[in-house]
Design a protein around this motif. Structure first.
Motif, PDB file in Angstrom:
ATOM      1  N   ASP A   1       0.850  -1.190   0.000  1.00 62.94           N
ATOM      2  CA  ASP A   1       0.000   0.000   0.000  1.00 62.94           C
ATOM      3  C   ASP A   1       0.887   1.241   0.000  1.00 62.94           C
ATOM      4  O   ASP A   1       2.114   1.132   0.056  1.00 62.94           O
ATOM      5  CB  ASP A   1      -0.933   0.023   1.213  1.00 62.94           C
ATOM      6  N   GLU A   2       0.254   2.393  -0.055  1.00 65.24           N
ATOM      7  CA  GLU A   2       0.953   3.675  -0.005  1.00 65.24           C
ATOM      8  C   GLU A   2       0.559   4.406   1.267  1.00 65.24           C
ATOM      9  O   GLU A   2      -0.566   4.312   1.721  1.00 65.24           O
ATOM     10  CB  GLU A   2       0.582   4.582  -1.194  1.00 65.24           C
ATOM     11  N   LYS A   3       1.511   5.140   1.819  1.00 63.53           N
ATOM     12  CA  LYS A   3       1.245   6.048   2.941  1.00 63.53           C
ATOM     13  C   LYS A   3       1.541   7.446   2.423  1.00 63.53           C
ATOM     14  O   LYS A   3       2.677   7.892   2.432  1.00 63.53           O
ATOM     15  CB  LYS A   3       2.106   5.713   4.147  1.00 63.53           C
ATOM     16  N   PRO A   4       0.512   8.167   1.954  1.00 62.27           N
ATOM     17  CA  PRO A   4       0.732   9.498   1.395  1.00 62.27           C
ATOM     18  C   PRO A   4       0.752  10.581   2.479  1.00 62.27           C
ATOM     19  O   PRO A   4       0.347  10.347   3.616  1.00 62.27           O
ATOM     20  CB  PRO A   4      -0.470   9.689   0.479  1.00 62.27           C
ATOM     21  N   GLY A   5       1.218  11.751   2.108  1.00 59.99           N
ATOM     22  CA  GLY A   5       1.099  12.926   2.962  1.00 59.99           C
ATOM     23  C   GLY A   5       1.969  12.935   4.200  1.00 59.99           C
ATOM     24  O   GLY A   5       1.576  13.498   5.216  1.00 59.99           O
ATOM     25  N   ILE A   6       3.145  12.325   4.141  1.00 59.68           N
ATOM     26  CA  ILE A   6       4.059  12.387   5.281  1.00 59.68           C
ATOM     27  C   ILE A   6       4.709  13.764   5.245  1.00 59.68           C
ATOM     28  O   ILE A   6       5.438  14.089   4.310  1.00 59.68           O
ATOM     29  CB  ILE A   6       5.123  11.277   5.219  1.00 59.68           C
ATOM     30  N   GLN A   7       4.443  14.583   6.251  1.00 62.02           N
ATOM     31  CA  GLN A   7       4.871  15.973   6.234  1.00 62.02           C
ATOM     32  C   GLN A   7       6.326  16.142   6.678  1.00 62.02           C
ATOM     33  O   GLN A   7       6.729  15.586   7.690  1.00 62.02           O
ATOM     34  CB  GLN A   7       3.978  16.822   7.132  1.00 62.02           C
TER      35      GLN A   7
END
Length: 189
Positions: A31-37
């Protein structure tokens, strides 16, 4: 849902048998983990002081440098984590991830991947790439609203609660390097 659960049962049976099937099949949860700031402080953290404040104090203001996405898959047979840290997670990045997997596993092995129905996984570009490597990949899709069935979500939960919790970096590049270091450390242990 039954297909996903069948894959996990198959993994359990293969692991119990103890036979090395790495030349025949690889089974991954992806899967993807988007939006890691990528966030940095505007002022240095204050160390704890007995009697005043027992923990590190941090200013509520911060500087935002942008976001990154982690694309990751766990080999369910050997525990190896394959990851790529990217600026975006479109079809072209997903295809690069598939190509990375193609290089890692023996050419005789079928690569089975449990994943969600993200548009990048079913796009024209992805289908075109899959057609160029016939019978190499098999996708097992989690049902809509059933991403909790995907075991990689546990890994993302752990990385969020440990490594990413309260992280401060000076740039997106530093964040990328720290995530990649974390993935290497996970694979070593």
């Amino acid at each position: 849902m039954a297909q996903v659960l069948f894959v996990y049962k198959e993994v359990a049976m293969l692991r119990e048998a103890g036979e090395d099937v790495s030349s025949m099949v690889a089974i991954l949860s992806y899967d993807e983990k988007p939006g890691i700031q990528a966030i940095s402080n505007t002022a240095p953290d204050l160390p704890p002081e007995p009697g005043k404040h027992p923990t590190v104090s941090r200013d509520y203001e911060y500087v935002r440098h942008g976001t990154l996405s982690l694309m990751a898959g766990i080999d369910l047979l050997n525990g190896q984590v394959h990851g790529q840290v990217v600026d975006r997670h479109r079809s072209q990045e997903f295809i690069l991830f598939l190509k990375q997997l193609d290089q890692v596993y023996p050419s005789s092995a079928k690569i089975r991947i449990v994943l969600d129905n993200h548009s990048a996984h079913t796009s024209k570009e992805t289908r075109s790439y899959l057609a160029s490597v016939p019978n190499r990949f098999e996708f097992i899709f989690t049902p809509k609203h059933g991403s909790w069935l995907n075991l990689i979500e546990m890994f993302f939960s752990k990385i969020t609660r440990t490594m990413l919790r309260g992280i401060r970096v000076s740039s997106k590049q530093e964040l990328r390097e720290r995530i990649e270091l974390y993935l290497n450390e996970v694979n070593e242990s």
